[in-house]
Design a protein around this motif. Sequence first.
Motif, PDB file in Angstrom:
ATOM      1  N   PRO A 194       0.808  -1.229   0.000  1.00 50.32           N
ATOM      2  CA  PRO A 194       0.000   0.000   0.000  1.00 50.32           C
ATOM      3  C   PRO A 194       0.838   1.275   0.000  1.00 50.32           C
ATOM      4  O   PRO A 194       0.402   2.307  -0.528  1.00 50.32           O
ATOM      5  N   GLU A 195       2.052   1.235   0.616  1.00 53.77           N
ATOM      6  CA  GLU A 195       2.822   2.472   0.802  1.00 53.77           C
ATOM      7  C   GLU A 195       3.129   3.204  -0.498  1.00 53.77           C
ATOM      8  O   GLU A 195       2.997   4.449  -0.547  1.00 53.77           O
ATOM      9  N   PRO A 196       3.568   2.511  -1.581  1.00 56.63           N
ATOM     10  CA  PRO A 196       3.873   3.268  -2.809  1.00 56.63           C
ATOM     11  C   PRO A 196       2.682   4.074  -3.322  1.00 56.63           C
ATOM     12  O   PRO A 196       2.856   5.193  -3.816  1.00 56.63           O
ATOM     13  N   TYR A 197       1.480   3.525  -3.200  1.00 53.06           N
ATOM     14  CA  TYR A 197       0.289   4.227  -3.679  1.00 53.06           C
ATOM     15  C   TYR A 197      -0.019   5.434  -2.795  1.00 53.06           C
ATOM     16  O   TYR A 197      -0.361   6.517  -3.295  1.00 53.06           O
ATOM     17  N   LEU A 198       0.087   5.248  -1.473  1.00 54.86           N
ATOM     18  CA  LEU A 198      -0.199   6.357  -0.557  1.00 54.86           C
ATOM     19  C   LEU A 198       0.812   7.477  -0.729  1.00 54.86           C
ATOM     20  O   LEU A 198       0.449   8.665  -0.751  1.00 54.86           O
ATOM     21  N   PHE A 199       2.094   7.135  -0.891  1.00 56.53           N
ATOM     22  CA  PHE A 199       3.115   8.167  -1.066  1.00 56.53           C
ATOM     23  C   PHE A 199       3.013   8.814  -2.452  1.00 56.53           C
ATOM     24  O   PHE A 199       3.314   9.999  -2.611  1.00 56.53           O
ATOM     25  N   LEU A 200       2.573   8.047  -3.441  1.00 57.06           N
ATOM     26  CA  LEU A 200       2.322   8.642  -4.753  1.00 57.06           C
ATOM     27  C   LEU A 200       1.162   9.638  -4.662  1.00 57.06           C
ATOM     28  O   LEU A 200       1.224  10.737  -5.229  1.00 57.06           O
ATOM     29  N   GLY A 201       0.114   9.262  -3.943  1.00 55.89           N
ATOM     30  CA  GLY A 201      -1.006  10.183  -3.741  1.00 55.89           C
ATOM     31  C   GLY A 201      -0.569  11.459  -3.061  1.00 55.89           C
ATOM     32  O   GLY A 201      -1.020  12.558  -3.406  1.00 55.89           O
ATOM     33  N   LEU A 202       0.342  11.333  -2.077  1.00 55.43           N
ATOM     34  CA  LEU A 202       0.881  12.519  -1.396  1.00 55.43           C
ATOM     35  C   LEU A 202       1.551  13.458  -2.387  1.00 55.43           C
ATOM     36  O   LEU A 202       1.309  14.677  -2.381  1.00 55.43           O
ATOM     37  N   GLY A 203       2.396  12.927  -3.261  1.00 60.55           N
ATOM     38  CA  GLY A 203       3.089  13.776  -4.223  1.00 60.55           C
ATOM     39  C   GLY A 203       2.160  14.402  -5.242  1.00 60.55           C
ATOM     40  O   GLY A 203       2.306  15.577  -5.586  1.00 60.55           O
ATOM     41  N   LEU A 204       1.202  13.633  -5.724  1.00 58.76           N
ATOM     42  CA  LEU A 204       0.250  14.166  -6.704  1.00 58.76           C
ATOM     43  C   LEU A 204      -0.614  15.254  -6.079  1.00 58.76           C
ATOM     44  O   LEU A 204      -0.918  16.268  -6.713  1.00 58.76           O
ATOM     45  N   HIS A 205      -1.005  15.058  -4.830  1.00 59.21           N
ATOM     46  CA  HIS A 205      -1.793  16.081  -4.130  1.00 59.21           C
ATOM     47  C   HIS A 205      -0.982  17.361  -3.971  1.00 59.21           C
ATOM     48  O   HIS A 205      -1.492  18.466  -4.197  1.00 59.21           O
ATOM     49  N   ALA A 257      -7.291   2.594  10.991  1.00 59.34           N
ATOM     50  CA  ALA A 257      -6.484   3.605  11.677  1.00 59.34           C
ATOM     51  C   ALA A 257      -6.326   4.856  10.824  1.00 59.34           C
ATOM     52  O   ALA A 257      -6.403   5.981  11.327  1.00 59.34           O
ATOM     53  N   ILE A 258      -6.112   4.695   9.524  1.00 59.95           N
ATOM     54  CA  ILE A 258      -5.932   5.851   8.640  1.00 59.95           C
ATOM     55  C   ILE A 258      -7.247   6.614   8.466  1.00 59.95           C
ATOM     56  O   ILE A 258      -7.266   7.851   8.424  1.00 59.95           O
ATOM     57  N   GLU A 259      -8.359   5.894   8.377  1.00 57.14           N
ATOM     58  CA  GLU A 259      -9.647   6.543   8.158  1.00 57.14           C
ATOM     59  C   GLU A 259     -10.294   7.017   9.458  1.00 57.14           C
ATOM     60  O   GLU A 259     -11.351   7.648   9.428  1.00 57.14           O
ATOM     61  N   ASN A 260      -9.660   6.728  10.579  1.00 61.77           N
ATOM     62  CA  ASN A 260     -10.185   7.126  11.876  1.00 61.77           C
ATOM     63  C   ASN A 260     -10.188   8.652  12.003  1.00 61.77           C
ATOM     64  O   ASN A 260      -9.150   9.294  11.884  1.00 61.77           O
ATOM     65  N   HIS A 262      -6.265  15.497   4.100  1.00 59.30           N
ATOM     66  CA  HIS A 262      -6.164  14.670   5.308  1.00 59.30           C
ATOM     67  C   HIS A 262      -5.348  13.408   5.035  1.00 59.30           C
ATOM     68  O   HIS A 262      -4.435  13.063   5.797  1.00 59.30           O
ATOM     69  N   LEU A 263      -5.672  12.711   3.942  1.00 61.69           N
ATOM     70  CA  LEU A 263      -4.926  11.496   3.602  1.00 61.69           C
ATOM     71  C   LEU A 263      -3.461  11.814   3.305  1.00 61.69           C
ATOM     72  O   LEU A 263      -2.564  11.037   3.654  1.00 61.69           O
ATOM     73  N   ALA A 264      -3.216  12.959   2.676  1.00 59.41           N
ATOM     74  CA  ALA A 264      -1.836  13.357   2.385  1.00 59.41           C
ATOM     75  C   ALA A 264      -1.067  13.606   3.679  1.00 59.41           C
ATOM     76  O   ALA A 264       0.113  13.248   3.801  1.00 59.41           O
ATOM     77  N   ARG A 265      -1.723  14.219   4.650  1.00 60.40           N
ATOM     78  CA  ARG A 265      -1.045  14.458   5.930  1.00 60.40           C
ATOM     79  C   ARG A 265      -0.743  13.143   6.640  1.00 60.40           C
ATOM     80  O   ARG A 265       0.325  12.982   7.238  1.00 60.40           O
ATOM     81  N   VAL A 266      -1.686  12.211   6.583  1.00 60.28           N
ATOM     82  CA  VAL A 266      -1.442  10.903   7.199  1.00 60.28           C
ATOM     83  C   VAL A 266      -0.260  10.222   6.506  1.00 60.28           C
ATOM     84  O   VAL A 266       0.621   9.651   7.165  1.00 60.28           O
ATOM     85  N   ALA A 267      -0.243  10.273   5.169  1.00 59.30           N
ATOM     86  CA  ALA A 267       0.858   9.656   4.420  1.00 59.30           C
ATOM     87  C   ALA A 267       2.182  10.334   4.745  1.00 59.30           C
ATOM     88  O   ALA A 267       3.210   9.667   4.937  1.00 59.30           O
ATOM     89  N   TYR A 268       2.190  11.662   4.818  1.00 58.12           N
ATOM     90  CA  TYR A 268       3.432  12.374   5.128  1.00 58.12           C
ATOM     91  C   TYR A 268       3.907  12.034   6.537  1.00 58.12           C
ATOM     92  O   TYR A 268       5.107  11.837   6.775  1.00 58.12           O
ATOM     93  N   ALA A 269       2.974  11.981   7.484  1.00 54.74           N
ATOM     94  CA  ALA A 269       3.350  11.643   8.857  1.00 54.74           C
ATOM     95  C   ALA A 269       4.021  10.274   8.905  1.00 54.74           C
ATOM     96  O   ALA A 269       5.010  10.075   9.616  1.00 54.74           O
ATOM     97  N   ASP A 270       3.503   9.321   8.122  1.00 54.11           N
ATOM     98  CA  ASP A 270       4.105   7.990   8.104  1.00 54.11           C
ATOM     99  C   ASP A 270       5.448   8.002   7.374  1.00 54.11           C
ATOM    100  O   ASP A 270       6.353   7.248   7.720  1.00 54.11           O
ATOM    101  N   LEU A 271       5.561   8.865   6.387  1.00 53.45           N
ATOM    102  CA  LEU A 271       6.807   8.975   5.629  1.00 53.45           C
ATOM    103  C   LEU A 271       7.930   9.567   6.476  1.00 53.45           C
ATOM    104  O   LEU A 271       9.078   9.137   6.396  1.00 53.45           O
ATOM    105  N   ARG A 272       7.599  10.549   7.313  1.00 54.85           N
ATOM    106  CA  ARG A 272       8.649  11.326   7.988  1.00 54.85           C
ATOM    107  C   ARG A 272       8.756  11.081   9.495  1.00 54.85           C
ATOM    108  O   ARG A 272       9.803  11.320  10.084  1.00 54.85           O
ATOM    109  N   PHE A 273       7.675  10.626  10.150  1.00 52.58           N
ATOM    110  CA  PHE A 273       7.703  10.561  11.609  1.00 52.58           C
ATOM    111  C   PHE A 273       7.526   9.154  12.168  1.00 52.58           C
ATOM    112  O   PHE A 273       7.392   9.003  13.379  1.00 52.58           O
ATOM    113  N   ALA A 274       7.484   8.155  11.315  1.00 53.37           N
ATOM    114  CA  ALA A 274       7.325   6.790  11.817  1.00 53.37           C
ATOM    115  C   ALA A 274       8.476   6.441  12.763  1.00 53.37           C
ATOM    116  O   ALA A 274       9.620   6.855  12.552  1.00 53.37           O
TER     117      ALA A 274
END
Length: 733
Positions: free
Chosen positions: A259-270, A296-299, A346-358
């Motif tokens: 799933p991660e490549p799609y979520l991070f791709l969505g972040l960049g496109l957004h 958890a992401i949709e929460n 919102h989804l972009a922020r969740v993806a960025y948080a996972d990209l940078r703060f995990a």
Amino acid sequence: MKHLTNLLLSAWLVLAAHAAQAQEDVARQHIERGLAYASAGDTLLAFAEFERATDAAPSLADAHYHLGRLYGHRASSVETDFRDRVRAERALLEALRLRPSDPRYLLELARLRLKQHMKVDAGRLFNRALSAAEEQGDPDVLAEIHFNIGYIKELEYESQRHRRFRPFFRGPPVTEFYRLFDEQPSRYADAYLEDAPAIEDSGELAKEEMLEHYRAALRYDARHVGAAIRLMGYLFDEQRFAEYLALARRLRSEHPQRPEPYLFLGLGLHAAGREDEAAEAFEDGLARLHDDERAAIENLAPVLRRRAAEDYLDLSEEERAEFNSRYWQLTDPLYLTEANERRLEHLARVAYADLRFAAPEAGLRGWETDRGIVFVRYGAPDDIGVFGPDVTSRGNPYAIGRRSIIWSYGRDGPVFIFQQMPGYLDARFAGDYQFIAENYRALVPAKYDNIPSIPELLELPVQIARFRGDTPDEVAVEIHAALPLVELARELDLNKGELEVGLFLFDRYGENFLRRVGTEVVTYAESAETNEYRSWRILMPPVDFLVAAVETRDAVTWRAAAARDTFSAWAFSGDSLSVSDILVADAIRPLVEDPQKRFDYDIQVNPALEFVSGEPVHIYYELYGLASDPEGFASYDVALQVRVKRLERGGPIGQLLGALADAWGFSIVGDDRLELRFSREVRLDGRDRVTEYLALDPKEVPAGEYEIRLRVWDRLGEQLATRVRAFDVIGEE
């Protein structure tokens, strides 16, 4: 005799070799089973098999390596939790004693040294592993070594990134309320950052080395997930979106089921404003998540106020899904576009948080960390400052040796301070800042005012007024808007623009009730003279709750304006007194001698409900259900009050009321209001309504907020109906 001895010795060596080979074969079978158990997640059985392998062949280096590697992976990086680290170290050192130059063994021991917070030793071991791997030419091992060296460089860079000198004559950032006295945390932190000069080029060399090692890892192994993700985080921060998107697409191609490549791709496109593509990428990523991760992401609990979040978490799975759907539908900032920009943000922020703060060492996904929670709620901070560790505890032993990280969202926005241990990427709230975060959440649970595809969202004044339709069971709703054409045209070189203008109505469930969208060409050069007003009149059955949205958007610049309001379209009864909304206008002019319905008037509605001091305020309303006498006459009393809610510059309201009473012919009826009373008798002649209009023509009214209160008493039917409408008076432009 000598010949016989040699024969016996040779036979013994052969037998010993066969026995050793048999022991190694048995040990390797245990290793294979151990790897299978480990892959399946059963570490207890994996440990048992690796232990059996070391017992079966004590001189087999791989047996000790796999045992040490598994202990190392399970080992915690918490200082006091060292048991697994000791076991891992013992096994890996034995493997290296048996085979000193194996790059895999050196790599694992270097990783262990990182968990033991021995960065210098780890760096040396990684360099030894790199030299050994280059001699062997194993691309997988080389990729892993470069990735880990890149991670060490990242720790070094993060310790220097955003570094600032402390302001002169000030200590470390204060994180406890009792030491702030009466100063607001946001004002204190903003002033602290303003007085703290940045350390120029801090960490730049470490950053370049970090990026090069991550790129080298990908050159040796294009499928390396860790290197791709770490590299993408910094490419995104530096807004190198072309390289970021290329890497995200390559990662998606190499790992189409993750799933991660799609979520991070969505972040960049957004971030690039390509919302339709971003929406598709996010949905593809969500579809590939495990159910618990997707939940958890949709929460939505983290972006709701605490009480609302508690109620939300009490919902069933189906109820929560329905709530989510309504929430995003009703908070979409622009219905003119196909994408829901707020949900994508919102989804972009969740993806960025996972990209940078995990924080894998703590078992936390990015959105679960303190910085991740704040980022999901409020987006990127306006300013970041990092300050070196304090050498004294000042009552807080956790603060010793930890860096302070300040996130500021502006002088009037929130501020958050985190503390970070050297050698870690995770950071926690400092001092009282977890409480501060919860306190601010109660006021502003989330903000979404930085959406890339909406560079500017202007205010759009709207006035809604409800009247009876052609029959008592029909409601006529008028919606009047003033498009901010001058602001939309600000600093543009374009002569003309194509504007989309839309009206949208939704029910309480977020279902589409009405949609009217049109496109028009506007000459921006003449925007000041162009008619800015747009009006709609909708006939509808009674509805208990509706959301109205009026929007406009320039197709080229993406500048937009939007308004939201709610109303209930209750029926105006045919057999009891009721009064329409008060329609407030700049001017009202009857078109016929005896006006009897709404379109017998030319009304220049004021959507902003805002008047320049000295301008007249016109009002229009309709009365329904008046009782009549045998001759067909209705008789009623009208009390029209104007209340001063707030004056812009304060001052004595009593003196103002006296002047207004003289100017308007009203009476003073309280400390803050005037009243005009009059009575009327009207021949109905079968009419289902009576129309009224009047003007308040002041000489000078101070800037402030005012309220019109209308009360109508039907003398024959002995019924009362009321309406209220507020308006503002501003100073001369």
